[in-house]
Design a protein around this motif. Structure first.
Motif: not given
Length: 157
Positions: A101-109
């Motif tokens: 899943t996409t990291d909610p704090e860093d959408r690039r990760r």
């Protein structure tokens, strides 16, 4: 080519016998580690559920322990390189054991997590891991087990 009977194999001399001018393969650390690893791998293959590889097993158990994390971080946690962890994660995702899943704090990760099926297996994986360790270390006394693990940790630093 027929193999020789085990009784025909020469007995291994004590390590202190390796002080002569010759080279004895069966006294070398790499050879002994490989033999021990082969034994452990055979025990692992007979014991572990779902036909997981040792690296897949490590990834699942560590992901259960660490919680959601990046692929790169998971690779560092289980001491495998970037290319290896990518293949391991791809195979675990294909089997439905890991989700991304996409990291909610860093959408690039992207964060990896255990899928529900894998979460349900964690207890069985821990039990199998303990059984594998017990069978692998069975020839050793409790003191030898502690010493071996301490020495392997020291070599791994």
């Amino acid at each position: 080519m027929p193999s020789e009977p085990a009784a025909a194999l020469p007995r291994r001399p004590p390590p202190e016998a390796d002080d002569g001018p010759g080279y004895r393969l069966d006294l070398q650390v790499g050879f002994l580690l490989r033999k021990a690893h082969q034994r452990h791998t055979a025990i692992f293959a007979q014991t572990i559920p779902l036909g997981l590889t040792p690296t897949q097993f490590s990834a699942l158990v560590k992901l259960a322990e660490a919680g959601p994390c990046s692929q790169n971080f998971l690779g560092r946690l289980i001491a495998v390189d970037v290319a290896t962890i990518k293949g391991v994660v791809d195979r675990l995702k294909a089997r439905g054991l890991v989700t991304a899943t996409t990291d909610p704090e860093d959408r690039r990760r992207t964060l990896l997590s255990l899928a529900p099926e894998a979460e349900a297996m964690v207890s069985a994986l821990h039990t199998a891991g303990r059984e594998i360790t017990e069978k692998t270390l069975a020839p050793l006394s409790p003191a030898e087990r502690r010493q071996l693990c301490a020495l392997l940790e020291k070599l791994s630093e």
